[in-house]
Design a protein around this motif. Structure first.
Motif, PDB file in Angstrom:
ATOM      1  N   ASP A 169      10.557 -12.464  -1.935  1.00 14.57           N
ATOM      2  CA  ASP A 169      11.703 -11.815  -2.886  1.00 14.57           C
ATOM      3  C   ASP A 169      12.957 -10.898  -1.461  1.00 14.57           C
ATOM      4  O   ASP A 169      13.894  -9.785  -1.979  1.00 14.57           O
ATOM      5  N   GLY A 170      12.026 -11.051   0.110  1.00 18.96           N
ATOM      6  CA  GLY A 170      12.352 -10.161   1.224  1.00 18.96           C
ATOM      7  C   GLY A 170      11.403  -8.780   0.395  1.00 18.96           C
ATOM      8  O   GLY A 170      11.812  -7.625   1.667  1.00 18.96           O
ATOM      9  N   SER A 171      11.081  -8.371  -0.046  1.00 18.42           N
ATOM     10  CA  SER A 171      10.713  -7.126  -0.485  1.00 18.42           C
ATOM     11  C   SER A 171       9.141  -7.528   0.807  1.00 18.42           C
ATOM     12  O   SER A 171       8.276  -8.347   0.734  1.00 18.42           O
ATOM     13  N   THR A 172       8.964  -5.995   1.650  1.00 21.89           N
ATOM     14  CA  THR A 172       7.833  -6.151   2.802  1.00 21.89           C
ATOM     15  C   THR A 172       7.341  -4.662   2.816  1.00 21.89           C
ATOM     16  O   THR A 172       8.124  -3.513   2.510  1.00 21.89           O
ATOM     17  N   PHE A 173       6.109  -4.441   3.504  1.00 17.70           N
ATOM     18  CA  PHE A 173       5.144  -2.841   3.597  1.00 17.70           C
ATOM     19  C   PHE A 173       4.808  -3.031   4.932  1.00 17.70           C
ATOM     20  O   PHE A 173       3.819  -4.517   4.563  1.00 17.70           O
ATOM     21  N   THR A 174       5.111  -2.216   5.992  1.00 14.28           N
ATOM     22  CA  THR A 174       4.660  -2.438   7.509  1.00 14.28           C
ATOM     23  C   THR A 174       3.428  -1.418   7.492  1.00 14.28           C
ATOM     24  O   THR A 174       3.904  -0.090   6.464  1.00 14.28           O
ATOM     25  N   HIS A 175       2.140  -1.705   7.607  1.00 13.76           N
ATOM     26  CA  HIS A 175       1.174  -0.174   7.496  1.00 13.76           C
ATOM     27  C   HIS A 175       1.479   0.905   8.974  1.00 13.76           C
ATOM     28  O   HIS A 175       1.849   0.282   9.837  1.00 13.76           O
TER      29      HIS A 175
END
Ligand SMILES: [Zn+2]
Length: 216
Positions: free
Chosen positions: A208-214
């Motif tokens: 769904d396009g949700s991301t997280f970058t450390h």
């Protein structure tokens, strides 16, 4: 005739701790037998829930003295953890948030000198037992929470519950075996949970396009 090394009368006395002594072998064996009796009567557990102590819980941080970390204060962490574990158990067992429980077992363990964590097994009444993939998705979620509608949950999940980074970003991560992540991360996108019989289900992870970058 007395021989060297054959006299063990000076080595103290054998003390057998009774089952009423919490944590003794007799006590643990009794709990184990009770657990097996529950499974014989009610069937296999439906839910296996793990709760881990968070060293950054405000209730812990507020009570630390200067220079102390949560690991230095087992007296404090175990009390705060116990309060929160009881609150979780109340929600699960009295309020039945995941269904009505007919039997439950839980144990608290420590990782060496680290923080306490609890394992909870729950057997649900027959009409509440998860039986298909929709039931799995109702009970658990392997996706990132929505950042705009559930910002607090999003922060908890992204700071505490993400695997890695591993593979090329962190080749020395403990999960790495022969150049690949032994836990199978990153998982593939999956529009719906798939029940793989005899194995772990493949949980829903929608693209769904949700991301997280450390943060680096
Ligand atoms: Zn990994």
């Amino acid at each position: 005739m007395q021989q060297d090394g054959a006299n063990n009368t000076n080595f103290g006395r054998i003390v057998v701790l009774p089952a009423t002594f919490a944590g003794s072998p007799y006590h643990m064996n009794q709990l184990y037998q009770d657990s097996m009796a529950l499974v014989r009567k009610f069937g296999k557990p439906d839910l296996f829930i793990t709760m881990t102590c968070n060293p950054n819980w405000p209730k812990i941080l507020h009570e630390l003295r200067p220079g102390e970390e949560a690991n230095d204060r087992p007296d404090l962490t175990s009390r705060v953890f116990n309060m929160k574990l009881n609150a979780l158990l109340k929600n699960l067992l009295q309020n039945g948030v995941l269904g009505t429980a007919v039997a439950d077992i839980h144990v608290v363990e420590w990782q060496k000198r680290g923080l306490p964590h609890g394992h909870i097994l729950i057997i649900l009444r027959s009409q509440d037992k998860p039986s298909d993939n929709n039931d799995y998705d109702r009970i658990m979620c392997a996706e990132l929470p929505d950042k705009s509608t559930h910002p607090e949950l999003y922060n908890i999940v992204t700071s505490r519950m993400l695997h890695g980074p591993c593979r090329a970003l962190h080749p020395s991560c403990p999960c790495m075996v022969n150049g690949a992540c032994s836990k199978g991360y990153p998982k593939i996108f999956q529009p719906q949970t798939k029940d793989s019989t005899g194995n772990y289900p493949t949980y829903r992870r929608r693209d769904d396009g949700s991301t997280f970058t450390h943060p680096t």
